[in-house]
Design a protein around this motif. Sequence first.
Motif, PDB file in Angstrom:
ATOM      1  N   GLY A  92      -2.213   3.865  -9.636  1.00 31.64           N
ATOM      2  CA  GLY A  92      -0.992   4.049  -8.859  1.00 31.64           C
ATOM      3  C   GLY A  92      -0.741   5.516  -8.545  1.00 31.64           C
ATOM      4  O   GLY A  92      -0.348   5.865  -7.428  1.00 31.64           O
ATOM      5  N   ALA A  93      -0.961   6.380  -9.525  1.00 28.84           N
ATOM      6  CA  ALA A  93      -0.767   7.817  -9.296  1.00 28.84           C
ATOM      7  C   ALA A  93      -1.746   8.337  -8.253  1.00 28.84           C
ATOM      8  O   ALA A  93      -1.374   9.149  -7.387  1.00 28.84           O
ATOM      9  CB  ALA A  93      -0.937   8.568 -10.616  1.00 28.84           C
ATOM     10  N   LEU A  94      -2.991   7.866  -8.312  1.00 30.13           N
ATOM     11  CA  LEU A  94      -3.997   8.317  -7.345  1.00 30.13           C
ATOM     12  C   LEU A  94      -3.655   7.830  -5.933  1.00 30.13           C
ATOM     13  O   LEU A  94      -3.784   8.582  -4.958  1.00 30.13           O
ATOM     14  CB  LEU A  94      -5.377   7.799  -7.761  1.00 30.13           C
ATOM     15  CG  LEU A  94      -6.551   8.214  -6.868  1.00 30.13           C
ATOM     16  CD1 LEU A  94      -6.679   9.730  -6.808  1.00 30.13           C
ATOM     17  CD2 LEU A  94      -7.856   7.592  -7.376  1.00 30.13           C
ATOM     18  N   LEU A  95      -3.198   6.596  -5.816  1.00 32.88           N
ATOM     19  CA  LEU A  95      -2.799   6.074  -4.496  1.00 32.88           C
ATOM     20  C   LEU A  95      -1.633   6.877  -3.935  1.00 32.88           C
ATOM     21  O   LEU A  95      -1.567   7.142  -2.732  1.00 32.88           O
ATOM     22  CB  LEU A  95      -2.427   4.598  -4.619  1.00 32.88           C
ATOM     23  CG  LEU A  95      -3.592   3.618  -4.785  1.00 32.88           C
ATOM     24  CD1 LEU A  95      -3.071   2.222  -5.130  1.00 32.88           C
ATOM     25  CD2 LEU A  95      -4.425   3.558  -3.498  1.00 32.88           C
ATOM     26  N   PHE A  99      -1.572   8.703  -0.275  1.00 35.25           N
ATOM     27  CA  PHE A  99      -0.549   8.443   0.739  1.00 35.25           C
ATOM     28  C   PHE A  99       0.207   9.721   1.104  1.00 35.25           C
ATOM     29  O   PHE A  99       0.540   9.948   2.273  1.00 35.25           O
ATOM     30  CB  PHE A  99       0.434   7.373   0.246  1.00 35.25           C
ATOM     31  CG  PHE A  99      -0.157   5.987   0.174  1.00 35.25           C
ATOM     32  CD1 PHE A  99      -1.046   5.545   1.137  1.00 35.25           C
ATOM     33  CD2 PHE A  99       0.170   5.118  -0.863  1.00 35.25           C
ATOM     34  CE1 PHE A  99      -1.593   4.270   1.077  1.00 35.25           C
ATOM     35  CE2 PHE A  99      -0.362   3.851  -0.928  1.00 35.25           C
ATOM     36  CZ  PHE A  99      -1.256   3.420   0.035  1.00 35.25           C
ATOM     37  N   MET A 100       0.476  10.569   0.117  1.00 39.95           N
ATOM     38  CA  MET A 100       1.155  11.838   0.401  1.00 39.95           C
ATOM     39  C   MET A 100       0.268  12.752   1.245  1.00 39.95           C
ATOM     40  O   MET A 100       0.742  13.420   2.174  1.00 39.95           O
ATOM     41  CB  MET A 100       1.532  12.527  -0.913  1.00 39.95           C
ATOM     42  CG  MET A 100       2.689  11.888  -1.652  1.00 39.95           C
ATOM     43  SD  MET A 100       4.277  12.089  -0.786  1.00 39.95           S
ATOM     44  CE  MET A 100       4.595  13.832  -1.086  1.00 39.95           C
ATOM     45  N   LEU A 127       4.901   2.282  -0.769  1.00 42.92           N
ATOM     46  CA  LEU A 127       3.614   1.709  -0.381  1.00 42.92           C
ATOM     47  C   LEU A 127       2.761   1.365  -1.598  1.00 42.92           C
ATOM     48  O   LEU A 127       2.094   0.318  -1.627  1.00 42.92           O
ATOM     49  CB  LEU A 127       2.854   2.685   0.531  1.00 42.92           C
ATOM     50  CG  LEU A 127       3.360   2.809   1.971  1.00 42.92           C
ATOM     51  CD1 LEU A 127       2.587   3.918   2.701  1.00 42.92           C
ATOM     52  CD2 LEU A 127       3.186   1.491   2.706  1.00 42.92           C
ATOM     53  N   VAL A 128       2.799   2.226  -2.606  1.00 44.10           N
ATOM     54  CA  VAL A 128       2.048   1.947  -3.831  1.00 44.10           C
ATOM     55  C   VAL A 128       2.572   0.677  -4.496  1.00 44.10           C
ATOM     56  O   VAL A 128       1.791  -0.206  -4.897  1.00 44.10           O
ATOM     57  CB  VAL A 128       2.148   3.139  -4.807  1.00 44.10           C
ATOM     58  CG1 VAL A 128       1.534   2.776  -6.172  1.00 44.10           C
ATOM     59  CG2 VAL A 128       1.458   4.364  -4.236  1.00 44.10           C
ATOM     60  N   LEU A 134       0.982  -6.942  -3.855  1.00 47.22           N
ATOM     61  CA  LEU A 134      -0.014  -7.707  -3.096  1.00 47.22           C
ATOM     62  C   LEU A 134      -1.224  -8.034  -3.969  1.00 47.22           C
ATOM     63  O   LEU A 134      -1.724  -9.169  -3.952  1.00 47.22           O
ATOM     64  CB  LEU A 134      -0.438  -6.919  -1.859  1.00 47.22           C
ATOM     65  CG  LEU A 134      -1.465  -7.592  -0.939  1.00 47.22           C
ATOM     66  CD1 LEU A 134      -0.899  -8.900  -0.379  1.00 47.22           C
ATOM     67  CD2 LEU A 134      -1.855  -6.653   0.201  1.00 47.22           C
ATOM     68  N   VAL A 135      -1.683  -7.050  -4.740  1.00 48.78           N
ATOM     69  CA  VAL A 135      -2.829  -7.277  -5.633  1.00 48.78           C
ATOM     70  C   VAL A 135      -2.463  -8.319  -6.691  1.00 48.78           C
ATOM     71  O   VAL A 135      -3.274  -9.203  -7.025  1.00 48.78           O
ATOM     72  CB  VAL A 135      -3.263  -5.948  -6.301  1.00 48.78           C
ATOM     73  CG1 VAL A 135      -4.271  -6.212  -7.419  1.00 48.78           C
ATOM     74  CG2 VAL A 135      -3.864  -5.009  -5.267  1.00 48.78           C
ATOM     75  N   THR A 136      -1.245  -8.221  -7.210  1.00 52.27           N
ATOM     76  CA  THR A 136      -0.796  -9.204  -8.210  1.00 52.27           C
ATOM     77  C   THR A 136      -0.803 -10.605  -7.622  1.00 52.27           C
ATOM     78  O   THR A 136      -1.273 -11.561  -8.263  1.00 52.27           O
ATOM     79  CB  THR A 136       0.620  -8.841  -8.693  1.00 52.27           C
ATOM     80  OG1 THR A 136       0.584  -7.566  -9.337  1.00 52.27           O
ATOM     81  CG2 THR A 136       1.142  -9.878  -9.687  1.00 52.27           C
ATOM     82  N   TYR A 137      -0.309 -10.732  -6.400  1.00 53.17           N
ATOM     83  CA  TYR A 137      -0.246 -12.045  -5.745  1.00 53.17           C
ATOM     84  C   TYR A 137      -1.645 -12.595  -5.478  1.00 53.17           C
ATOM     85  O   TYR A 137      -1.945 -13.767  -5.773  1.00 53.17           O
ATOM     86  CB  TYR A 137       0.540 -11.925  -4.437  1.00 53.17           C
ATOM     87  CG  TYR A 137       0.502 -13.166  -3.584  1.00 53.17           C
ATOM     88  CD1 TYR A 137       1.279 -14.281  -3.920  1.00 53.17           C
ATOM     89  CD2 TYR A 137      -0.325 -13.222  -2.457  1.00 53.17           C
ATOM     90  CE1 TYR A 137       1.232 -15.423  -3.142  1.00 53.17           C
ATOM     91  CE2 TYR A 137      -0.376 -14.355  -1.674  1.00 53.17           C
ATOM     92  CZ  TYR A 137       0.392 -15.463  -2.018  1.00 53.17           C
ATOM     93  OH  TYR A 137       0.338 -16.594  -1.251  1.00 53.17           O
TER      94      TYR A 137
END
Length: 511
Positions: A92-95, A99-100, A127-128, A134-137
């Motif tokens: 999550g931190a890398l994403l 995005f930034m 967005l993260v 979405l990945v969870t779903y």
Amino acid sequence: MQALDPQTAYSSSAVLAASSEDNAKASQQISDLAREVASEFSTTTYAPMMVRGLIQLGDFAVLTTIGLISSSFMGGSVLAGIHLPLAFSAAGALLFLLFMLSTDGYAVHEMHSLAPQVGKIIGAWTLVTVLFLLVTYLSGTPIDENRSWLGLWFFAGISSIAAVRAIQAYFIHHWQADGRLERRAVIVGGGQPAADIIQSLENQVNNDIRICGIFDDRDDDRSPAIVAGYPKLGNVDDLVEFSRLCNIDMLIVTIPVTAENRVLQMLHKLWVLPLDIHLSAHMNKMQFRRRSYSYVGNLPTVPVFAKPIANWGSLLKRVFDIVISCVTIVVLSPVLIGTAIAIKRDSEGPVIFKQKRLGFNNEEVLIYKFRSLYHNQSDEKAAKSVTKGDSRVTKVGRFIRKTSIDELPQLFNVLLGTLSLVGPRPHVPHQLTDNRLFEEVADGYMARHKVKPGITGWAQIHGWRGEIDDDNKLKQRVQHDIYYIENWSLALDLYILAVTPLKLFNQDGAY
């Protein structure tokens, strides 16, 4: 920023032909105006690239830590039944960073104010979070298993990053006001070409290049005293001295490469400086390969020499120096204490011998050594080299010089930042051999000061240490030091440190 390969531009080996007369001229007194201007740029600057990188590392660390803390409180961070708190938090931190970056969220020149950044932070972190949902779903993981964790991580993440940004904005605002986030440049060559370059740089949006002055060897109508509002501070010989009085980052040479002899003469004098040197391609139809071009802002240039061990390399080397020197002091503390006791019992006088040496950028630094000569015969200016059987050396001194134990107190110089563990050995100012200054004997001698001097170095492990009783010994030292400067890497430092005990212990030439 990379310098050109030897086929593309002037190589350092070619510039080694610089005459000692150039060095003598460089030491002359500069004008009062140049000295006054130099004092205005004596403060240390922070490379925007380094600041941006540290901010990114900070964001990654903060968001990863908050993700782990949120998972420990709320559970979650589950994918297909597997608990992955560290992997999810780091991902999550890398994403967020990606995005930034896509929205230019790490533009240092825009970080002086918090308000414009908040929207980018919320957008990127949203967005993260959506991507994780979405990945969870798609993985078939029940949303309830991650809802609480994602909710806490989302709000805590935004709040934490915003708070950190507020602190960063405060410092960046003050650094910009103090001129600490600018890149300082000197124009070499005057007249209309210099005026065109200055205008091009100053017309750029968010320009971080600060022109510090103009230096030109010409003294006629082609090179007026004022160019585009900037004073001509002297000639190229004056520039060498000027650059050692202030903190500048680069030289931009405006002289056409068609004036080959004049350009080469200038590079003879300037390559010894720890600066980036660029040939401006702004007004020349230069025939270099396209990959050879670099840009200062939007100004096309051809990089000729790059500052050695800069930016991240400099930071890594400094951290390496601190860690290794601290460990070495602890491990060798019995040797340090035992040597101090032996010196005190062997002869009268202080245990530590202090001496001024030439350090980075030719500045004088005070280094520490265990005293190896009788105190009343100490030679602070190294007027006479220690030779085999020298009566000035004490009994203990003879042993510690032979084994290089006398150099160990310089580990404290490393902690203070005046020395590095590895680098060219520092010499005494105005040191002589056969009644000639070192810089008069070895071409390129002053280039040794482009980096911080060291306790050991490439020259020392190849046998070039101890007494200098002929020109070749000094020339070999200089050539090995320049090789180290041009080929530095952390791996090379590790290699030199690893072989130093084997190469220096009981080595010939040390008396």
